[in-house]
Enzyme design. Structure first.
Site, short mmCIF file in Angstrom:
data_model
loop_
_atom_site.label_atom_id
_atom_site.label_comp_id
_atom_site.label_asym_id
_atom_site.label_seq_id
_atom_site.Cartn_x
_atom_site.Cartn_y
_atom_site.Cartn_z
N GLU A 75 0.85 -1.20 0.07
CA GLU A 75 0.16 -0.14 0.07
C GLU A 75 0.77 1.21 0.07
O GLU A 75 0.66 2.22 -0.73
CB GLU A 75 -0.89 0.12 1.34
CG GLU A 75 -1.80 1.14 1.46
CD GLU A 75 -1.67 1.60 2.74
OE1 GLU A 75 -1.28 2.86 3.02
OE2 GLU A 75 -2.18 0.89 3.73
N GLU B 182 6.71 2.41 11.82
CA GLU B 182 5.19 2.46 11.89
C GLU B 182 4.71 1.45 12.71
O GLU B 182 3.91 1.87 13.74
CB GLU B 182 4.64 2.53 10.61
CG GLU B 182 2.95 2.99 10.73
CD GLU B 182 2.27 2.81 9.25
OE1 GLU B 182 2.94 2.94 8.42
OE2 GLU B 182 1.09 2.71 9.85
ZN LIG Z 1 1.38 2.44 7.17
#
Ligand SMILES: [Zn+2]
Length: 1041
Positions: free
Chosen positions: A138, A236
């Site tokens: 993504e 993240e």
């Molecule tokens: Zn991300």
């Protein structure tokens, strides 16, 4: 899927943990005009607003009435056959289902008179490991594509568009790429970029290293420095799993659905991510991002034929059909025995004491998500079981007060192939796990045997119906998000929109069979062996264990490296650094022009009327038969001590009961007649000169027009007759409140850091931190420790007698033109009953401080840094220039340096209406380095004046316009004037000044406000202990442990 508006456009919440209701922690109040973020309510005490379109069953025939439709069933448009057309009257929309014949790609178009157009491409992505493959893909898809070979076109487009949403999210079994915009040209621009990004991404190796993971020298310039793992998603996910709520939600999902794709972490487990190879990712894209595995959504006023033509010409016609059954998810096989799982978490030093910092959830698997009527009914039943003081779980599990209330997993979840019912508690003792399970079982048996109070069921249904009529400016996005999971499993998303039909069907079944819900409880709750009990306890060695595992992982990798490979890694680090610093050719990206955005959006007018000496704002606007009522009480006259208790009072007041109704009765009436009565505290600076501020309590409610008399009488009952004498009830509400504000601080860490920095600037900032920030948590904990319940009852009762004073009040009504006279009539009756006593002080002076720094020490592996400095307030002529400058600094300096080069998840600058200019970073591996970057903004701008050209200036303006022109709900029109007295004329002037800011204005502002160190600034870090802080920054630090 609740998007934090503060992250919107700056930090993209690209990954979503299922089950989580996303903490809506907005206890602060940085004012962004035209943003309605101040309306986010603190959940916990009130009933959860039901989802817009819950599920229902799929056997409804196509309802084709005699209406004239734009596109005909059976006809072909650019290779797309129109398969199904339906009008859904409750939402005033027409649904068109198209299918591309060659590839089988479905395009669902919703035609509706709403200018906030939405577009999204969805893929069913089912990972079979926890390397974070779909998540990294993504990210990588947004790193440049065939037509737009620009690094991170997504971030670049944030400044070239006026999108109201631009995002990408990885769910447990889907990846979606949605955006929305009110501008048609913008819509077409973004559509081209999104389509190219998902169907033809470059997936370059260097981008994989940047976004995924890489082994690299800690100091890239020093080939002898030790090797560490870096990467955007790697960091993240380390940040995400530093939050206990995420650990818990993720484990719940993995363990209750263990047989298929749901047992893996689609976002990526940090210790698994380094197993991913670039070629796996390329292959995954080929398979899962094939058009036959895609679903495309479009919504709004625009012409879908243009979309069909674009898809046909550019992306689909050279593709052929593939059987996408490889991505199908089969139903979870039901267990024959319940299961128990225990996991460890990080010790949260801001949370409850260690002995109470445990969580439990009991989850039951329900039905197939595509069985929509069944799923809808189970959703309603879940609400009946758990929400509010009249529900059995609340009575049995929450009121005995042995925990900190429900945790974030509680509720009915329909985000996976099999839906689930979950009840979870936070902040309880290990000894109480057993008690919780016993109460759970007893509650199920009792409910099965005795059923429910019909009024309680009716109040849940009423709230559902009211929420259908309530107009949201983001309807198209909500519809997408609420349909995604069902659509992903080939469910009937169109029939699922006929919510009123489902409600009447359910009502009918209940009226025909008095035991209807009881039978459901027997089937799904009492006789259900697919039941998971998940418990979680803090482990003080959690962080050390993770670090050790990470080190071992690195060692294993390093062991395999010879001299040549080490050299390659060193060179690759330098190469990536050059790549990141290279200027990318953004000129090929489309961009709006000034002409596209010159006209401000038109909002209905409002006017002021004096009624019984109360200033009242009237706005006639189509509201779909709902009347919205707000009122504000100026409470600046309260003492400092009283003020500090106001956030608590606002949170619990409508849950206490009154002289005429006990709290159960009162709650039932509120839910039966209104959409809730909410109170919120606002600290409002003078936007003229920043010399003073006022404190206000705002009450906010709405109701169907025919319930308006009840709405006013309930509000009056609350204002005049609220009681704080039930000390047991009060104790429980206060403890739940403290648990609620103490969990999930890190997930909004940047907001807390900004509040912490602002609190060093002036006394109004200090007070904000005491009312909404980390200091508020400390204050509340100490307050309950040092005050007896009797004293607390007295104090709160005493304060509320001073708050609801008609002489310190203003009112606002938004409703349809035809209903306005009746609304005003009822409002006048309400006003007559309000108490009026002496008008008190309505403002306080602001005093500024000397510069200082503070740290809130948190047991997390990342930092949230902020610096705040005082400039000029909203109505000063330089404010628009500074606001444009904040956008420019974010896009050109902070994001490239702090995010792309230094590995933080997000960074930015903003100016609020009180004139506080803030810098912040989010999930940041550094602290001092970041604060230094904030300090060096001036030097950087001086030596990089070439970045301030016409294009970047225009892009920064667009960034501001995204906020100024964002759509606003009918119930909130005029809110800026009501709260801050910023009139439509002020706003128009402000907007015009934004449009006319020149490069010289920017250069002037840079010199004036950043040329020398500000007189009033503060810095703040939320993060782990750092012994070198004072030495390395050469500044004195206040450390809060
Ligand atoms: Zn991300």
């Amino acid at each position: 899927m609740v998007m934090n508006p503060f992250l919107e456009g700056v930090m993209l919440s690209r990954w979503k943990v299922l089950w989580s209701l996303h903490n809506q922690v907005l206890r602060n109040q940085f004012i962004n005009f035209k943003s309605v973020s101040t309306y986010k309510d603190i959940p916990g005490v009130h009933a959860k607003e039901p989802k817009l379109s819950p599920q229902q069953f799929g056997c409804i025939p196509h309802v084709n009435d005699k209406r004239k439709y734009k596109y005909e069933e059976g006809k072909i448009y650019h290779g797309f056959q129109c398969e199904r057309v339906e009008h859904i009257s409750e939402f005033e929309l027409t649904s068109y289902t198209f299918r591309y014949e060659r590839t089988g790609t479905e395009l669902w178009h919703i035609d509706r008179n709403d200018s906030n157009n939405v577009f999204s491409i969805n893929f069913r992505t089912t990972p079979f490991n926890s390397t974070g493959l779909p998540h990294i893909l993504e990210h990588l898809s947004l790193c440049g594509s065939q037509k737009y070979p620009v690094r991170d076109p997504f971030f670049k487009m944030l400044n070239r568009s006026v999108a109201t949403l631009m995002n990408a999210m990885t769910g447990p079994d889907y990846t979606i790429y949605p955006f929305s915009t009110m501008n048609e040209i913008d819509f077409r621009n973004l559509q081209r970029i999104y389509l190219d990004a998902v169907f033809r991404p470059n997936l370059a190796f260097l981008d994989f290293l940047q976004e995924g993971w890489r082994l690299e020298n800690k100091d890239i310039m020093d080939k002898n420095s030790k090797l560490v793992i870096k990467g955007v998603v790697y960091n993240e996910m380390k940040g995400a799993f530093s939050e206990n709520a995420q650990i818990f939600s993720q484990n719940l999902l993995n363990n209750i659905l263990p047989d298929h794709t749901y047992r893996y972490v689609s976002g990526g487990n940090p210790l698994e991510i380094p197993k991913l190879a670039h070629k796996d990712l390329v292959e995954f894209h080929k398979k899962y991002y094939h058009p036959s595995n895609a679903r495309i959504y479009s919504y709004g006023l625009h012409d879908p034929i243009k979309t069909l033509a674009l898809l046909d010409n550019e992306y689909l016609s050279d593709q052929s059909w593939v059987d996408n059954s490889y991505s199908l998810i089969r139903q979870q096989e039901r267990w024959t025995q319940p299961r128990f799982v225990h996991i460890s978490s990080r010790l949260d030093n801001m949370g409850a004491t260690i002995d109470r910092q445990n969580q439990i959830a009991i989850a039951l698997l329900m039905c197939d998500v595509t069985n929509i009527q069944e799923s809808f009914e189970l959703h309603v039943l879940s609400e009946v079981l758990i929400r509010g003081p009249n529900s059995p779980f609340y009575k049995n599990l929450i009121e005995p007060n042995f925990s900190g209330g429900y945790n974030q997993t509680t509720g009915y979840s329909s985000d996976t192939k099999d839906t689930a019912f979950v009840v979870g508690l936070q902040d309880l003792r290990v000894d109480d796990f057993k008690k919780c399970i016993e109460i759970f079982d007893k509650t199920i048996v009792d409910s099965m045997n005795s059923g429910f109070d019909s009024q309680h069921v009716e109040s849940v249904l009423h709230n559902l119906e009211l929420s259908l009529k309530h107009q949201s400016p983001h309807f198209g996005n909500t519809l997408l998000f609420n349909s995604t999971a069902l659509w992903n499993h080939d469910g009937d998303v169109v029939s699922n929109l006929r919510v009123s039909d489902m409600i009447s069907r359910l009502r009918e079944r209940i009226s025909q069979n008095k035991n209807y819900f009881q039978e459901k409880i027997e089937e799904y709750f009492a006789n259900n062996n697919h039941r998971l009990t998940l418990t979680m306890s803090p482990d003080e060695a959690y962080e050390d264990k993770f670090k050790k595992a990470e080190l071992e992982l690195i060692e294993q990798k390093v062991k395999l490296l010879d001299e040549a490979k080490l050299k390659k890694i060193y060179k690759s680090g330098l190469k990536l650094d050059l790549y990141q610093k290279a200027k990318s050719n953004t000129d090929i990206l489309p961009c709006l022009t000034m002409n596209d955005v010159r006209d401000p959006p038109k909002w209905p007018k409002y006017f002021i009327q004096n009624m019984q000496n109360v200033r009242t704002q009237i706005c006639k606007v189509p509201t779909n038969e709902i009347t919205y009522f707000k009122c504000i009480f100026n409470i600046s006259g309260l003492s400092h001590k009283e003020t500090q208790l106001m956030p608590l009072i606002c949170n619990i007041i409508s849950a206490m009961g009154t002289t005429n109704y006990n709290y159960r009765e009162f709650d039932k009436r509120i839910l039966l007649k209104t959409g809730g009565i909410d109170l919120k505290l606002h600290l409002i600076e003078d936007v003229n000169d920043s010399k003073s501020y006022s404190l206000c309590v705002m009450m906010n409610t709405h109701a169907l027009n025919n319930n308006v008399p009840d709405m006013f009488s309930l509000t009056q009952e609350l204002f005049k007759n609220v009681k704080f004498d039930d000390s047991e009830r009060l104790k429980m509400l206060i403890e739940n409140y403290i648990s609620y504000i103490s969990v999930g601080v890190a997930s909004s860490g940047h907001l807390y850091a900004m509040l912490g920095a602002t609190s060093q600037v002036c006394d109004a900032g200090k007070l904000k931190s005491l009312l909404y920030g980390v200091d508020h948590i400390d204050f509340m904990k100490n307050f309950v420790k040092s005050t007896s319940m009797v004293e607390i009852c007295d104090k709160l009762s005493d304060i509320v007698t001073k708050v609801f004073n008609k002489n310190n009040m203003r009112g606002a009504i938004n409703t349809t033109q035809s209903y306005m006279p009746s609304a005003i009539h009822n409002y006048e009756i309400f006003l007559e009953t309000l108490s009026a006593f002496e008008k008190t002080k309505t403002s306080r002076n602001i005093n500024f401080f000397e510069p200082s720094c503070q740290q809130y020490v948190m047991n997390i592996p990342v930092n949230y840094c902020a610096k705040a400095l005082f400039t000029v307030p909203y109505l000063h002529q330089d404010h628009p220039t500074l606001r444009v400058l904040a956008k420019l600094v974010t896009a050109k300096y902070l994001l490239p340096v702090i995010r792309e080069q230094n590995g933080a998840y997000g960074a930015g600058a903003k100016i609020s209406s009180d004139g506080i200019f803030s810098f912040y970073s989010y999930r940041d591996p550094h602290s001092i380095k970041t604060l230094t970057a904030f300090d060096e903004t001036y030097e950087w701008l001086q030596s990089n004046q070439n970045v301030i050209d016409q294009q970047s200036l225009f892009e920064a303006k667009l960034g501001v316009l995204q906020q100024l022109d964002s759509p606003i709900a009918p119930g909130n029109i005029g809110i800026d004037y009501f709260l801050y007295e910023v009139s439509q004329e002020d706003f128009d002037r402000y907007r015009n000044r934004i449009l006319s800011v020149t490069i010289n204005d920017l250069l002037g502002a840079i010199e004036n406000y950043f040329g020398k160190e500000s007189m009033h600034y503060g810095k703040c870090i939320l993060g782990p202990v750092n012994k070198n802080l004072e030495f390395e920054t050469n500044q004195k630090w206040i450390i809060n442990i």
